[in-house]
Write an enzyme that holds these catalytic residues in place. Sequence first.
Site, PDB file in Angstrom:
ATOM      1  N   GLY C 145     -64.919  30.326  58.556  1.00 17.77           N
ATOM      2  CA  GLY C 145     -65.797  30.237  59.715  1.00 17.77           C
ATOM      3  C   GLY C 145     -65.556  28.935  60.457  1.00 17.77           C
ATOM      4  N   CYS C 146     -65.948  28.918  61.711  1.00 22.68           N
ATOM      5  CA  CYS C 146     -65.686  27.725  62.541  1.00 22.68           C
ATOM      6  C   CYS C 146     -66.503  26.535  62.053  1.00 22.68           C
ATOM      7  CB  CYS C 146     -65.939  28.025  64.008  1.00 22.68           C
ATOM      8  SG  CYS C 146     -67.522  28.817  64.366  1.00 22.68           S
ATOM      9  N   TYR C 147     -67.791  26.730  61.813  1.00 24.77           N
ATOM     10  CA  TYR C 147     -68.601  25.620  61.312  1.00 24.77           C
ATOM     11  C   TYR C 147     -68.107  25.129  59.945  1.00 24.77           C
ATOM     12  CZ  TYR C 147     -72.329  26.325  64.869  1.00 24.77           C
ATOM     13  OH  TYR C 147     -73.058  26.418  66.018  1.00 24.77           O
TER      14      TYR C 147
END
Lengths: 342, 342, 342, 342
Positions: C145-147
């Site tokens: 995921g990006c986070y």
Amino acid sequence: MAVRAAVAGASGYAGGEILRLLLGHPEVEIGALTAHSNAGQPLGVSQPHLVPLAGRILEPTDPAVLAGHDVVFLALPHGQSAAVAEQLGDSALIVDCGADFRLTDAAQWEAFYGSPHAGTWPYGLPELPGGRDALRGTRRIAVPGCYPTAVSLALAPAYAAGLVEPEAVVVAASGTSGAGKAPKAHLLGSEVMGSMSPYGVGGTHRHTPEMIQNLSAAAGEPVTVSFTPTLAPMPRGILATCSARARPGVGYEELREAYEKAYAGETFVHLLPEGQWPSTAAVTGANTALIQVAYDRAAGRAVVVGAIDNLTKGTAGGAVQSMNIALGLPEELGLSTTGVAP
Amino acid sequence: MAVRAAVAGASGYAGGEILRLLLGHPEVEIGALTAHSNAGQPLGVSQPHLVPLAGRILEPTDPAVLAGHDVVFLALPHGQSAAVAEQLGDSALIVDCGADFRLTDAAQWEAFYGSPHAGTWPYGLPELPGGRDALRGTRRIAVPGCYPTAVSLALAPAYAAGLVEPEAVVVAASGTSGAGKAPKAHLLGSEVMGSMSPYGVGGTHRHTPEMIQNLSAAAGEPVTVSFTPTLAPMPRGILATCSARARPGVGYEELREAYEKAYAGETFVHLLPEGQWPSTAAVTGANTALIQVAYDRAAGRAVVVGAIDNLTKGTAGGAVQSMNIALGLPEELGLSTTGVAP
Amino acid sequence: MAVRAAVAGASGYAGGEILRLLLGHPEVEIGALTAHSNAGQPLGVSQPHLVPLAGRILEPTDPAVLAGHDVVFLALPHGQSAAVAEQLGDSALIVDCGADFRLTDAAQWEAFYGSPHAGTWPYGLPELPGGRDALRGTRRIAVPGCYPTAVSLALAPAYAAGLVEPEAVVVAASGTSGAGKAPKAHLLGSEVMGSMSPYGVGGTHRHTPEMIQNLSAAAGEPVTVSFTPTLAPMPRGILATCSARARPGVGYEELREAYEKAYAGETFVHLLPEGQWPSTAAVTGANTALIQVAYDRAAGRAVVVGAIDNLTKGTAGGAVQSMNIALGLPEELGLSTTGVAP
Amino acid sequence: MAVRAAVAGASGYAGGEILRLLLGHPEVEIGALTAHSNAGQPLGVSQPHLVPLAGRILEPTDPAVLAGHDVVFLALPHGQSAAVAEQLGDSALIVDCGADFRLTDAAQWEAFYGSPHAGTWPYGLPELPGGRDALRGTRRIAVPGCYPTAVSLALAPAYAAGLVEPEAVVVAASGTSGAGKAPKAHLLGSEVMGSMSPYGVGGTHRHTPEMIQNLSAAAGEPVTVSFTPTLAPMPRGILATCSARARPGVGYEELREAYEKAYAGETFVHLLPEGQWPSTAAVTGANTALIQVAYDRAAGRAVVVGAIDNLTKGTAGGAVQSMNIALGLPEELGLSTTGVAP
């Protein structure tokens, strides 16, 4: 005694701005708030900035709900106002923020909107020649479109004074709230931030005949308008850059003088001092139109730039201002000329 | 009879916002407007949104100019307020938007500001415990910093109720107007649009001791604050995300109850209904703080988010609200809880 | 010989970014492009920036269409990857940009996603300890995921070196493209411009268990993460502000040294020189993570800030980098460390 | 063998973009980087996005430093290029991104720039009629202004085909990077975000004579241009809305055909399919110009809209493209037609 006002379409951008202004209007009491798909919800869900009304429940947009008010603001999709107005009758002042009753020419209406013409109501742009007279005591107001407000205020003085040729070219940039709150992919923040793009190019935007109507009336002859709207990466504001070939013998002095005369007594149209140019930021939330005029000697054109907040002077502020006139209240009531900037 | 108010630093962002609010304040008459490098210019050049004052000429920031007013707002760079205040004497209520008189602890002042401590004035955050009492009848007000306003309103109820451990972690995003109007390359639109960046990381931001002061007072014991400010691509607004470990036995219900109690009677602090979260857009131009609280069970932390407009509740609105209290006027006068959105 | 790659979900933001990178990848030939509701359209309609592919027609997302490629990138809504992968078999390298195969703990998956756990694939974050080994020669990649990409790169070195306590606090700001291209009212430009707002507060965001998984692995003990995501008014970028209490005896020097060691040999993670802080603008379109670390002595916390482009290093760039490793290509191929700024 | 290139003015926006492109150019080796006030600093301080060059030290802009390179890019304030060029002699290809050598008419130069005309160099807009021939083998290139690039590409085909009258009206919106990196109050993020404003109204912008020169050359007769630039709230991009009265008998088909012919073989000018309109977002970081044409029947005008990235096709990309031609390299080398979007 307070004027009791209802707002139909209270969960949208125009409705929200009407409510923001009415909350600060000393003579208005806010009555029914209605919505379509958001009916049943507290207003705070769709309009979290209207804190004093956060707990008010949205009712369905139903004539029975809207009845019994002194004023009914309609902030509905095009085509829905006529039916509501008919059912409300003449007891209420109806202020329609939609397009339905703006055009006088049925053929133009049908060409641009593709449906039968519903009629014409007094037009809510008091600063146009004769604008106030049409509004005094009326029970029906057609609030102008946001682009026509900016463009008409920018060009009408030049046309009224006979200073420019009847072929106007207008390129206007609008904030995204002008496109409404219905979710569409091309209006996502990801798409619009950092981006300028045109739409309705080639004379197809529905506000074009309204500009032509206003400028032709000011000129006393038919005026063509080549209008290109663009979408700018900002929530609010319209910057309209308007030009037309100057008539022989017309230069900067004649233009400046015409604009000074036209707007000398106006509270909500502010001709800037020489050397200053309008910005949309300066009118955010204000009912002000900022105007500046130049003369391009090499090209022989008058160039006029106007800035308004599309939701305030371009919609809700114009609506409240016109309501004030219709009801015989001081025209400035509940309206500010001060923008929220930076 | 009207209160006559002067504004020193009228060409900056804080000064402009004070004037925007005073223009709508029914009991205030705007007197002298002063500036440093812009003295001699019409206000409209630096503050084009303040249309009603566009032609007013800025005077130099000189005690002789500021004398003879009932209220003097100081929106000056840090370190300049003491001298002005001394010369004005006690005849005027002085409302200082700078940092000079906010801190009670001289050592903290000297550590963070590197200059001798000028003293401590009554602190202009009425919603803190005991906040109003300190302001009634005072002739001197220290307006809180914008970050401490947001953070103190967000965390004080949890500390006052003894629900969380005395180690707070705060990450806040601010609009760029918080950095002022002096042109600096890293604040250019080209640099900030499309970009988030931190600054003053590691406990070095000057607002840190002020937060510690307020939260320690609320807690009745020393509180540490790990504070990281970030610059967000927007002109206005602060979103403060604050958290602290919950004390044993504390869960969501205790937290919610403490916040409901703390802010039940407050006009300008609005605890959102469950399920809604604050946004800075909703408070643009409003004197409102929006607050919401959550409990993160897995991490054992209370998480409180607060949103304000840094220029309104965070500076000029807080200043006017405190002035109203000091002068015995209704606290809400000239202030709105309605944001300009979208 | 060229690697032939298909992209499923080519009309979305992740799919578009994968294609942007593949267009510049010297060893990849772009094969089938598929979509759901946009199937049948030219790609230029949904991805006007991908000029060289503007005329390519989107096909339906069908295993028959995706078959016969060396690599298949899946940029699909959560829950759809398993079925596609099963039908494609082991002949293709499948790079899944969805969440389905990221978590090792089935209970966590079910708690946060509410559906049965599909399994676990090699995790595409090469810069984590042991990260590259897991990817060499694999036929399946779960892109992080990006986070979690931003947060894991920011905090893993501190945990791997045992310098901080196992309770992390993270507040991250994301550009709006992280929320995808499906039109929703709260993601309209009118809503997000000029506004910061939190969401998924209180530990409910689905990326939380993924961060916990990565940081616990680095620490060799369970780590809690209090994670608050916020939506920032920008199209791209994540700025993650992360902190944890420093262990006794740990100060700035120990922290700096751990980060210098951890990232000395990394192309795509750049520890900034002292005195400089990350900004999301500097990594726009780049596969770079910018990292900086501070020690807050008064609060006793390590504060680490990381900036990535959510679509590049946070999704598509991480995907291509991991593909390169899996295929035995140079890891940097087709990726840039240079941002598009300002 | 690699071409060795120096960049003078490497800390500004144009210089940074030249370096971004050169970093991806397979035949160029980056030599000396010079600056004025930033000399002595690592490049990473002023250009944090150019990670691979972060440690390179800026040298003073001195002919001795610039000597010994195959190509020297000048990204200097107007008026400084002539002296540098003279001292460098003919051994280097000099690519001037300033205005000094763009105009052929000394009187126009003096009228708009107020200084003696330095001369005229081959003009770096290969897509204009005869554009490539002028560049082959040259040792001097005058890179066009950003607005003239957009406007000339938008209108030249209509003029070259004799389809429109010689009075053009142009309104263009530019991102703020066009105004450079020198800190000025009106370019602060706080001022530009959320705001559109015009400048240089009335034919006074210095890019006007350059547009007139290009369009007159295309038309084979003098063309007037009424040009109004506006500042848009975005870092990059130009959207130019251009119109002119169509000659008798000219309609949409003639216009479309002229544009299809003019740009059929061009890599970097992309005439959009009917129904699609340019946006600046789609060309961010790309060397692409997106063009679309319409015919406004009621107003009798051809309306052409062009979008470019002012820093890429409008400056640095145009510079690299022209360098490629001058050096006999493939014209596309180091340039991308793919924008970084959303």
